[in-house]
Design a protein around this motif. Sequence first.
Motif, PDB file in Angstrom:
ATOM      1  N   VAL A 115       0.323  -1.047   0.310  1.00 33.58           N
ATOM      2  CA  VAL A 115      -0.009  -0.449  -0.025  1.00 33.58           C
ATOM      3  C   VAL A 115       0.489   1.349  -0.034  1.00 33.58           C
ATOM      4  N   LEU A 116       2.090   1.135   0.947  1.00 28.76           N
ATOM      5  CA  LEU A 116       3.057   2.105   0.493  1.00 28.76           C
ATOM      6  C   LEU A 116       3.414   2.903  -0.798  1.00 28.76           C
ATOM      7  N   GLN A 117       3.767   1.766  -1.603  1.00 28.37           N
ATOM      8  CA  GLN A 117       4.509   2.055  -2.749  1.00 28.37           C
ATOM      9  C   GLN A 117       2.754   3.118  -3.432  1.00 28.37           C
ATOM     10  N   ILE A 118       2.113   2.761  -3.296  1.00 32.26           N
ATOM     11  CA  ILE A 118       0.463   3.437  -3.977  1.00 32.26           C
ATOM     12  C   ILE A 118       1.116   5.025  -4.008  1.00 32.26           C
ATOM     13  N   PHE A 119       1.065   5.360  -2.549  1.00 30.97           N
ATOM     14  CA  PHE A 119       1.463   6.769  -1.750  1.00 30.97           C
ATOM     15  C   PHE A 119       2.957   7.519  -2.852  1.00 30.97           C
ATOM     16  N   ALA A 120       3.941   6.258  -2.687  1.00 27.07           N
ATOM     17  CA  ALA A 120       4.643   6.667  -2.997  1.00 27.07           C
ATOM     18  C   ALA A 120       4.634   6.858  -5.314  1.00 27.07           C
ATOM     19  N   ALA A 121       4.032   5.967  -5.753  1.00 24.29           N
ATOM     20  CA  ALA A 121       4.076   6.009  -7.079  1.00 24.29           C
ATOM     21  C   ALA A 121       2.830   7.113  -7.487  1.00 24.29           C
ATOM     22  N   LYS A 122       2.165   8.001  -7.009  1.00 20.33           N
ATOM     23  CA  LYS A 122       1.401   8.704  -7.014  1.00 20.33           C
ATOM     24  C   LYS A 122       1.747  10.001  -6.410  1.00 20.33           C
ATOM     25  N   GLY A 123       2.633  10.288  -5.314  1.00 21.99           N
ATOM     26  CA  GLY A 123       3.019  11.148  -4.784  1.00 21.99           C
ATOM     27  C   GLY A 123       1.890  11.936  -3.844  1.00 21.99           C
ATOM     28  N   ARG A 124       1.719  10.253  -3.409  1.00 18.83           N
ATOM     29  CA  ARG A 124       0.263  10.869  -2.857  1.00 18.83           C
ATOM     30  C   ARG A 124       0.196  11.284  -0.662  1.00 18.83           C
ATOM     31  N   PRO A 125      -0.274  12.788  -0.499  1.00 17.77           N
ATOM     32  CA  PRO A 125       0.076  12.948   0.878  1.00 17.77           C
ATOM     33  C   PRO A 125      -0.102  11.299   1.752  1.00 17.77           C
ATOM     34  N   ALA A 126       0.986  10.983   2.702  1.00 16.14           N
ATOM     35  CA  ALA A 126       0.248  10.352   3.668  1.00 16.14           C
ATOM     36  C   ALA A 126      -1.207   9.948   4.612  1.00 16.14           C
ATOM     37  N   ASP A 127      -1.820  11.571   4.280  1.00 17.93           N
ATOM     38  CA  ASP A 127      -2.848  11.702   5.561  1.00 17.93           C
ATOM     39  C   ASP A 127      -3.784  11.878   4.609  1.00 17.93           C
ATOM     40  N   ASN A 128      -3.838  11.153   2.938  1.00 22.63           N
ATOM     41  CA  ASN A 128      -4.991  10.877   2.005  1.00 22.63           C
ATOM     42  C   ASN A 128      -5.595   9.638   2.258  1.00 22.63           C
ATOM     43  N   PRO A 129      -6.474   8.575   3.226  1.00 20.99           N
ATOM     44  CA  PRO A 129      -6.248   7.097   3.026  1.00 20.99           C
ATOM     45  C   PRO A 129      -7.076   6.995   1.885  1.00 20.99           C
ATOM     46  N   LEU A 130      -7.008   5.247   1.391  1.00 16.70           N
ATOM     47  CA  LEU A 130      -7.284   4.630   0.606  1.00 16.70           C
ATOM     48  C   LEU A 130      -8.368   4.552   0.909  1.00 16.70           C
ATOM     49  N   ILE A 131      -9.368   4.333  -0.627  1.00 22.80           N
ATOM     50  CA  ILE A 131     -10.455   3.400  -0.855  1.00 22.80           C
ATOM     51  C   ILE A 131     -10.514   1.920  -0.816  1.00 22.80           C
ATOM     52  N   VAL A 132     -10.938   0.884  -0.118  1.00 21.40           N
ATOM     53  CA  VAL A 132     -10.614  -0.485  -0.409  1.00 21.40           C
ATOM     54  C   VAL A 132     -11.454  -1.296  -1.608  1.00 21.40           C
ATOM     55  N   HIS A 133     -11.415  -1.792  -2.248  1.00 16.17           N
ATOM     56  CA  HIS A 133     -12.280  -2.539  -3.195  1.00 16.17           C
ATOM     57  C   HIS A 133     -12.574  -4.003  -2.905  1.00 16.17           C
ATOM     58  N   ILE A 134     -14.077  -4.050  -2.689  1.00 21.16           N
ATOM     59  CA  ILE A 134     -14.315  -5.531  -2.754  1.00 21.16           C
ATOM     60  C   ILE A 134     -15.040  -5.611  -3.756  1.00 21.16           C
ATOM     61  N   ALA A 135     -15.348  -7.491  -3.936  1.00 23.61           N
ATOM     62  CA  ALA A 135     -16.353  -7.801  -4.665  1.00 23.61           C
ATOM     63  C   ALA A 135     -17.133  -8.778  -3.955  1.00 23.61           C
ATOM     64  N   ASN A 136     -17.574  -8.842  -2.662  1.00 23.71           N
ATOM     65  CA  ASN A 136     -18.571  -9.339  -2.204  1.00 23.71           C
ATOM     66  C   ASN A 136     -18.770  -8.959  -0.276  1.00 23.71           C
ATOM     67  N   LEU A 137     -19.493  -9.442   0.360  1.00 20.91           N
ATOM     68  CA  LEU A 137     -20.066  -9.403   1.740  1.00 20.91           C
ATOM     69  C   LEU A 137     -18.906 -10.261   2.659  1.00 20.91           C
ATOM     70  N   LYS A 138     -18.493 -11.143   2.279  1.00 21.58           N
ATOM     71  CA  LYS A 138     -17.393 -11.829   3.593  1.00 21.58           C
ATOM     72  C   LYS A 138     -15.980 -11.252   3.284  1.00 21.58           C
ATOM     73  N   GLN A 139     -15.081 -10.579   2.129  1.00 17.83           N
ATOM     74  CA  GLN A 139     -14.458  -9.440   2.158  1.00 17.83           C
ATOM     75  C   GLN A 139     -14.638  -8.424   2.812  1.00 17.83           C
ATOM     76  N   LEU A 140     -16.097  -7.408   3.076  1.00 13.85           N
ATOM     77  CA  LEU A 140     -16.605  -6.452   3.861  1.00 13.85           C
ATOM     78  C   LEU A 140     -16.365  -6.498   5.288  1.00 13.85           C
ATOM     79  N   SER A 141     -16.709  -8.262   5.571  1.00 10.48           N
ATOM     80  CA  SER A 141     -16.756  -8.611   7.285  1.00 10.48           C
ATOM     81  C   SER A 141     -15.307  -8.526   7.391  1.00 10.48           C
ATOM     82  N   GLN A 142     -14.421  -9.170   6.538  1.00  5.52           N
ATOM     83  CA  GLN A 142     -12.924  -9.593   6.875  1.00  5.52           C
ATOM     84  C   GLN A 142     -11.997  -7.584   7.390  1.00  5.52           C
ATOM     85  N   ILE A 143     -12.644  -6.575   6.473  1.00  9.30           N
ATOM     86  CA  ILE A 143     -12.159  -5.512   6.669  1.00  9.30           C
ATOM     87  C   ILE A 143     -12.601  -4.368   7.855  1.00  9.30           C
TER      88      ILE A 143
END
Length: 329
Positions: free
Chosen positions: A39-67
């Motif tokens: 995940v830290l590599q995403i911030f480096a690649a974009k030059g994104r400020p570390a205080d701007n959180p990311l969206i997590v993408h899921i494919a089903n509701l089982k993954q929703l309860s995982q995160i």
Amino acid sequence: MTTKYIKQAAQAIKNGKLVVFPTETVYGIGANALDAQAVLQIFAAKGRPADNPLIVHIANLKQLSQITQGELCEIERGLIERFWPGPLTLILPKAADVPDAVTAGLTTVAVRMPDHEVAQNLILEAGTPVAAPSANISGRPSPTSDQDLDPRLLEKVEVVIPAGKTKFGLESTVVQVKEEKIHILRPGAITEEDLLEIAPVFIPNPDTSTSPASPGMKYRHYAPDSKLILFEYDDQNHFITKMQEYLREHNSSRIGVICAEEFIYQFPEAGRVVSLGHLKSPPTIASSLFQVLNSLDAFKQEVFLVHGVPEQGLGKAIMNRMRKAVGKN
Ligand code: TXA
Ligand code: MG
């Protein structure tokens, strides 16, 4: 062909690498959401400020309860039933397994289930939720076609899945349910009117709210290198006269105009006229706005004049992106 790309991209995600993939809104640059180093590599690649959180993408509701943790409330369940898969991001309490890198240290996590077969198959094949912001260098317009992906970003990713133009062309709406109301933290492809079908809506004022509603909203965004001047929409069409005056008073051959299809013949003296889609059909404007912004620099105009749209329905999200692109808040 796409199946091969999905397999390669899923393997790259498992290996802790970055991939670029399509969603129904914009292209995302993704990594395993449960792998802090990736995940830290995403911030480096974009030059994104570390205080701007990311969206997590899921494919089903089982993954929703995982995160996430805790029970969903009735309004949250209603939103999920009505809008997932689709361009709605929900802010929910995060599970301990979600690294701080994803949420910028917040106790909440942003989640959405994209309505795009490639994105869904990628997440399933990778076997993990995928953290992904828009696949642009920070501050630039989001890519809505594989043609608009920035080579400087592509250098840093292992696999790109090309899939043509995205459907909406505007990012998801970010919401959080608080005290029985849907708070809109970022306007987007799902409109306030759509959300009102589920529950009352509240729009926090970023100027008076103590913490920025959605951390990303405080940054300059969506800006091309070209200078842009915004003429706010008014229903008397005065903005057209004002744009024509500007052209008359300046060296108009070096000035470009970005306007609705309905007005393209109003600016014969402009150096370049770029259509934004039909004013009568906000979805056409939403889906071409970023593509237009991404195309401007190639025209080498001194400045581009652009006009606003009525702030109803999708118009709210369109104006939010336009104002940021011209450097207003
Ligand atoms: O359509 C989309 O949402 C696209 C595609 C790729 O899914 N993604 C996207 O991500 O637009 P990004 O990173 O450009 O925008 C994420 C937004 C930012 O404004 C961020 O501050 C906000 O979501 N956000 C993320 N986590 C949050 C949280 N825990 N609380 C409040 N806002 C959050
Ligand atoms: Mg973005």
